[in-house]
Design a protein around this motif. Sequence first.
Motif, PDB file in Angstrom:
ATOM      1  N   TYR A   1       0.862  -1.223  -0.273  1.00  0.00           N
ATOM      2  CA  TYR A   1       0.053   0.005   0.030  1.00  0.00           C
ATOM      3  C   TYR A   1       0.699   1.211  -0.035  1.00  0.00           C
ATOM      4  O   TYR A   1       0.471   2.361  -0.603  1.00  0.00           O
ATOM      5  N   THR A   2       2.118   1.201   0.762  1.00  0.00           N
ATOM      6  CA  THR A   2       2.859   2.131   0.792  1.00  0.00           C
ATOM      7  C   THR A   2       3.671   2.425  -0.601  1.00  0.00           C
ATOM      8  O   THR A   2       3.601   3.927  -1.234  1.00  0.00           O
ATOM      9  N   GLU A   3       3.825   1.604  -1.443  1.00  0.00           N
ATOM     10  CA  GLU A   3       4.341   1.557  -2.743  1.00  0.00           C
ATOM     11  C   GLU A   3       3.336   2.268  -3.534  1.00  0.00           C
ATOM     12  O   GLU A   3       3.656   3.024  -4.434  1.00  0.00           O
ATOM     13  N   TYR A   4       2.337   1.835  -3.379  1.00  0.00           N
ATOM     14  CA  TYR A   4       0.853   2.320  -4.269  1.00  0.00           C
ATOM     15  C   TYR A   4       0.719   3.916  -3.895  1.00  0.00           C
ATOM     16  O   TYR A   4       0.464   4.871  -4.938  1.00  0.00           O
ATOM     17  N   ARG A   5       0.699   4.335  -2.639  1.00  0.00           N
ATOM     18  CA  ARG A   5       0.538   5.659  -2.273  1.00  0.00           C
ATOM     19  C   ARG A   5       1.704   6.510  -2.556  1.00  0.00           C
ATOM     20  O   ARG A   5       1.413   7.725  -2.934  1.00  0.00           O
ATOM     21  N   ARG A   6       2.887   5.857  -2.756  1.00  0.00           N
ATOM     22  CA  ARG A   6       3.778   6.882  -3.343  1.00  0.00           C
ATOM     23  C   ARG A   6       3.804   7.291  -4.700  1.00  0.00           C
ATOM     24  O   ARG A   6       4.038   8.544  -5.082  1.00  0.00           O
ATOM     25  N   ASP A   7       3.221   6.570  -5.503  1.00  0.00           N
ATOM     26  CA  ASP A   7       2.856   7.020  -6.914  1.00  0.00           C
ATOM     27  C   ASP A   7       1.424   6.545  -7.573  1.00  0.00           C
ATOM     28  O   ASP A   7       1.324   5.335  -8.316  1.00  0.00           O
TER      29      ASP A   7
END
Length: 163
Positions: A14-20
């Motif tokens: 989810y953190t990877e998704y929120r990054r971009d």
Amino acid sequence: MRTSSLIGHAIEAYTEYRRDPSIPADAVMRRFFFNRKYLGSSDRRAIADTYFGVIKNWLRLEALVRDAFHAEDVASNNGLNEPRVVAAFLIAMEGRNPKEVFADLDLIRPGVVTEEALSCFADRERETTRLFALSATERLATLYSEPTWFVEALTKEYDEATA
């Protein structure tokens, strides 16, 4: 794999998704699993279910996080909101026990959440009160995690009860 590890992987995805967020969610998940070949099929299923559940309900979950934590703490983020949003999903949407989620989250990221804050996620009456304080359009947008403009368009096209 331990539950705390599965939650940690879901937070990481989810953190990877929120990054971009311009990258499609399924592409993020595909790359995430490609880089972690050690994950078995049941582990991938558990991580993906949590990840896509969080993304599907992100607006409602972020509203729960804002309600449970101080607004300035949430606004500053500091990488703390992603674990909180995943915890909100596990408690509010999947019905998990807040004490168990707290124990698992405390192993991964100590001090990110308190047990009292996680209990707020399970408090349906508190969420209902917060939602009814919003306008009808904002309430529907938050509840179903749809953009406000979309809810307004539906409301114009159909009557408010149908939308």
